[in-house]
Enzyme design. Sequence first.
Site, PDB file in Angstrom:
ATOM      1  N   ASP A 291     -24.573  99.734  82.257  1.00  0.00           N
ATOM      2  CA  ASP A 291     -24.790  99.150  83.586  1.00  0.00           C
ATOM      3  C   ASP A 291     -24.175  97.761  83.690  1.00  0.00           C
ATOM      4  OD1 ASP A 291     -26.177 101.425  84.145  1.00  0.00           O
ATOM      5  OD2 ASP A 291     -28.146 100.470  84.364  1.00  0.00           O
ATOM      6  N   ASN A 292     -24.238  97.012  82.607  1.00  0.00           N
ATOM      7  CA  ASN A 292     -23.717  95.648  82.596  1.00  0.00           C
ATOM      8  C   ASN A 292     -22.259  95.711  82.138  1.00  0.00           C
ATOM      9  OD1 ASN A 292     -23.532  92.891  82.733  1.00  0.00           O
ATOM     10  ND2 ASN A 292     -24.915  92.479  81.019  1.00  0.00           N
TER      11      ASN A 292
ATOM     12  N   GLU B  16     -27.178  93.588  75.691  1.00  0.00           N
ATOM     13  CA  GLU B  16     -27.321  93.366  77.130  1.00  0.00           C
ATOM     14  C   GLU B  16     -26.621  94.436  77.968  1.00  0.00           C
ATOM     15  OE1 GLU B  16     -25.550  89.547  77.575  1.00  0.00           O
ATOM     16  OE2 GLU B  16     -27.270  88.451  76.752  1.00  0.00           O
ATOM     17  N   SER B  17     -26.158  95.504  77.344  1.00  0.00           N
ATOM     18  CA  SER B  17     -25.284  96.453  78.040  1.00  0.00           C
ATOM     19  C   SER B  17     -25.965  97.223  79.160  1.00  0.00           C
ATOM     20  CB  SER B  17     -24.677  97.441  77.045  1.00  0.00           C
ATOM     21  OG  SER B  17     -25.674  98.301  76.522  1.00  0.00           O
ATOM     22  N   MET B  18     -27.299  97.313  79.151  1.00  0.00           N
ATOM     23  CA  MET B  18     -27.998  98.054  80.202  1.00  0.00           C
ATOM     24  C   MET B  18     -28.831  97.146  81.107  1.00  0.00           C
ATOM     25  SD  MET B  18     -27.054 101.159  80.159  1.00  0.00           S
ATOM     26  CE  MET B  18     -28.276 101.888  81.242  1.00  0.00           C
TER      27      MET B  18
END
Length: 218
Positions: A163-164, A64-66
């Site tokens: 982003d996240n 989920e990092s982006m």
Amino acid sequence: MKQSDYQEANTEQEQAEKEQAGQEKKEKNIKKEIFSYVRAILAGIIIAWAVGHFVIINAEIPSESMMNRIQVGDRIFGLRLSYVFSDPERYDIVIFHYPVDGTAYIKRIIGLPGETVEIRDAKIYIDGSETPLKEDYLPEQWVYANDGYVFEVPKDSYLMLGDNRNVSLDARFWAEEAMNEGLADTEEEAREYTYVKKDEIMGEAMLKYYPKFDWLMQ
């Protein structure tokens, strides 16, 4: 043997020779066609291999990092040739080799070579600027690991953040990860794992093609 019998035998022999020649020609054409198919298949395999290794990166997103720009399970293409004739730019979304173990990661470029990047109160400041970077792509309020970081980006490297930010394993944590993996004994030694060298960047994320189309390049 009568002349008529000789002529008939000769005609039968000629017919047999013609049929044999026709069969040989047919077999030759079949072999030629098969060879043509095999050559086309091999050419396709070689081209696909070359494109996959030198032109296109095909990746599926595992984390989920982006988010929200790129979601878990999205499939994307990256362009390996993006930085052959130019340098990466701030805000580019890139696929690169994670400095700690070489795994393919995808993050956004925040710090450029030679810059000082400061994270203060959930804002990012470059080279002492009083104006923070505009980051309207963040999916939610940045509340985790959002203060007290100063990065001196080496001349040949880039600083990558997700982003996240509340869940992203990015440059804020890589030095610690390197020490945990036994790759460095001191914080100074571990600091080199914080940054991504240009030759570790595989390419720029180009487009998302599944489950829906989205152009990712700036």
